[in-house]
Scaffold this motif. Structure first.
Motif, short mmCIF file in Angstrom:
data_model
loop_
_atom_site.label_atom_id
_atom_site.label_comp_id
_atom_site.label_asym_id
_atom_site.label_seq_id
_atom_site.Cartn_x
_atom_site.Cartn_y
_atom_site.Cartn_z
N LEU A 62 122.31 29.57 90.33
CA LEU A 62 120.90 29.22 90.54
C LEU A 62 120.67 27.82 90.00
CD1 LEU A 62 117.98 29.98 91.34
CD2 LEU A 62 117.71 30.88 89.01
N ARG A 63 120.18 26.92 90.85
CA ARG A 63 119.99 25.53 90.47
C ARG A 63 118.50 25.25 90.27
NH1 ARG A 63 122.40 23.09 95.71
NH2 ARG A 63 120.92 24.68 96.44
N ILE A 64 118.11 24.97 89.04
CA ILE A 64 116.71 24.77 88.68
C ILE A 64 116.49 23.31 88.28
CG2 ILE A 64 114.83 25.45 87.14
CD1 ILE A 64 116.25 28.12 86.75
N GLY A 65 115.48 22.69 88.84
CA GLY A 65 115.09 21.34 88.44
C GLY A 65 113.76 21.38 87.71
N TYR A 66 113.59 20.48 86.77
CA TYR A 66 112.32 20.43 86.03
C TYR A 66 112.03 18.98 85.64
CZ TYR A 66 115.04 19.88 81.72
OH TYR A 66 115.89 19.42 80.75
N LEU A 85 116.28 34.42 80.49
CA LEU A 85 116.60 33.97 81.84
C LEU A 85 118.02 34.38 82.22
CD1 LEU A 85 115.05 32.26 83.99
CD2 LEU A 85 116.40 30.32 83.23
N GLU A 86 118.96 34.05 81.38
CA GLU A 86 120.36 34.36 81.68
C GLU A 86 120.59 35.86 81.75
OE1 GLU A 86 124.83 33.20 80.05
OE2 GLU A 86 123.08 32.85 78.78
N ARG A 87 120.02 36.59 80.80
CA ARG A 87 120.23 38.05 80.76
C ARG A 87 119.73 38.72 82.02
NH1 ARG A 87 116.36 40.00 76.78
NH2 ARG A 87 115.01 40.41 78.58
N GLU A 92 120.94 40.11 88.55
CA GLU A 92 120.68 39.88 89.97
C GLU A 92 121.85 39.19 90.67
OE1 GLU A 92 117.95 41.25 91.17
OE2 GLU A 92 117.57 41.90 89.11
N GLY A 93 122.94 39.01 89.96
CA GLY A 93 124.13 38.45 90.58
C GLY A 93 124.36 36.97 90.38
N PHE A 94 123.49 36.32 89.60
CA PHE A 94 123.67 34.89 89.33
C PHE A 94 124.61 34.72 88.14
CE2 PHE A 94 119.51 35.03 91.45
CZ PHE A 94 119.72 34.10 92.45
N ASP A 261 114.19 39.07 97.11
CA ASP A 261 113.64 39.71 95.91
C ASP A 261 113.42 38.74 94.76
OD1 ASP A 261 113.76 42.17 97.19
OD2 ASP A 261 115.74 42.64 96.41
N PHE A 262 113.82 37.49 94.95
CA PHE A 262 113.79 36.52 93.84
C PHE A 262 112.38 36.27 93.30
CE2 PHE A 262 113.63 32.23 92.04
CZ PHE A 262 114.64 32.32 91.10
N PRO A 263 111.36 36.04 94.13
CA PRO A 263 110.02 35.76 93.56
C PRO A 263 109.55 36.81 92.58
CG PRO A 263 110.04 35.25 95.89
CD PRO A 263 111.34 35.95 95.60
N GLN A 264 109.70 38.09 92.94
CA GLN A 264 109.27 39.16 92.05
C GLN A 264 110.08 39.19 90.76
OE1 GLN A 264 109.45 43.04 93.82
NE2 GLN A 264 108.64 44.09 92.02
N LYS A 265 111.39 39.05 90.88
CA LYS A 265 112.26 39.10 89.71
C LYS A 265 112.01 37.91 88.79
CE LYS A 265 114.55 42.72 91.25
NZ LYS A 265 114.45 44.06 90.62
N PHE A 266 111.90 36.72 89.38
CA PHE A 266 111.73 35.51 88.59
C PHE A 266 110.37 35.50 87.89
CE2 PHE A 266 111.48 30.77 88.10
CZ PHE A 266 112.64 30.63 87.36
N ASN A 267 109.34 35.93 88.59
CA ASN A 267 108.01 35.99 87.98
C ASN A 267 107.97 36.99 86.83
OD1 ASN A 267 106.40 34.01 89.24
ND2 ASN A 267 106.19 35.28 91.07
#
Length: 348
Positions: A62-66, A85-87, A92-94, A261-267
């Motif tokens: 997963l590539r996150i920019g900030y 975040l990592e846990r 979720e497979g990342f 499913d990412f939006p729900q999981k990430f939120n």
């Protein structure tokens, strides 16, 4: 009329900055070296962590920019620091989570357009401008709202908006501070009487000290810090309804197509982190102060915890975001209008 150029570090050419073409900037990004989570390496003005193109059909990274300091702040930064975040994402497979730090929103936009990021955390103005150009992003979350922008003057300089007539005022163009400055000057009916130039926040203090600019429209933390250093404050967005900013988290549609499913999981992760940082506020403020290098009292003023959202789309944040969008469209700064409801990612 001013116009934003999505994907560049600046919007207009001036003495403080030069523009890179999109292609050159993308080459610079591709030259960056992959790093493990928590490490940081530099490539020109962009500090990036593993922004190589990834096959989204087989996502394990997963590539996150900030935008910001050496580490992200707010709920995202806290989720990273505390291991939340990592846990949760490993479930979720990342297998890897990488972070890329950018000096401003337009630069982060470039990486999104180039397919070098999956998720971006940035201010409302660059995020809206990018979406208004038809770039396929989805809004995951309003992470912070009512973020204050400040208008700080040079010492022995102007003390009111009226005194800015005929003067040069700087800000980091393409940012929520830029949108605040434009709105402020419009309210004061002097938008054509003030010359706005681009200047990164890292150069603001020195420019004010030299007298290169009469004033600087700056961020929520740098404003109080400059005030503590004796620079007069002319105004702040807290005095004007609708001129404060929001911080957003967006994702590319190509990524979400493979991870519905990412939006729900990430939120859920960011909600947990937001609640945890509020429950451990002193520890969080120590972390925030450490990575931004500002005194902790400045951080407490600039980052009140009531601004941190525990839900993806708080009503006050949505209202503020809608107002920002309408302003950018009305001024021709956003290419087209769109419905916020159509921008929001669906949670499966």
């Amino acid at each position: 009329m001013l116009s934003f150029k999505v994907g560049t570090g600046s919007i207009s050419k001036n003495k403080f900055t030069s523009r890179l073409s999109t292609s050159v900037a993308c080459v610079l990004l591709l030259l960056t070296t992959a790093c493990s989570q928590g490490e940081t390496k530099s490539a020109q003005s962009i500090e990036a962590v593993n922004v190589n193109n990834t096959d989204v059909s087989n996502i394990s990274t997963l590539r996150i920019g900030y935008v910001g300091s050496s580490e992200p702040t707010g709920a995202l930064g806290w989720a990273k620091k505390k291991g939340i975040l990592e846990r949760e994402l490993q479930k979720e497979g990342f297998k890897n989570i990488t972070f890329a730090r950018f000096p401003n929103g337009p630069d982060l936009n470039e990486a999104l357009v180039a397919g070098q990021l999956d998720v971006g955390s940035l201010g409302d103005t660059p995020a809206i401008v990018l979406r208004a150009k038809g770039v396929e992003t989805r809004l995951l979350r309003i992470s912070q709202f009512n973020t204050t922008a400040w208008l700080v003057a040079k010492k022995n300089g102007p003390r009111s908006l009226a005194e800015l007539k005929g003067q040069k005022v700087a800000t980091q163009k393409g940012s929520y501070m830029h949108r605040y400055l434009l709105g402020l000057l419009a309210e004061a009916k002097i938008p054509k009487d003030v010359k706005i130039v681009h200047l990164m926040t890292t150069e603001a203090k020195a420019a004010l000290e030299r007298g290169d600019v009469a004033a600087y429209a700056t961020s929520s933390d740098l404003g109080p810090y400059l005030k503590s250093q004796g620079f007069p404050v002319i105004d702040s967005s807290a005095n004007h309804q609708g001129l404060s900013g929001t911080s957003l988290v967006v994702a590319t549609e190509s990524f979400l197509a493979k991870q519905p499913d990412f939006p729900q999981k990430f939120n859920a992760i960011l909600t947990e982190a937001a609640k945890d940082l509020k429950a451990n506020s002193e520890e969080y403020y120590q972390y925030h102060a450490q990575i931004t290098k500002y005194p902790i009292d400045i951080i407490k003023v600039s980052f009140p915890l009531k601004q941190v959202s525990e839900e993806p789309l708080p009503a006050d944040g949505v209202k503020l975001l809608e107002g920002t969008k309408k302003f950018l469209v009305s001024q021709g700064l956003a290419k087209s209008d769109f419905k916020l409801t159509n921008w929001v990612a669906e949670e499966k």
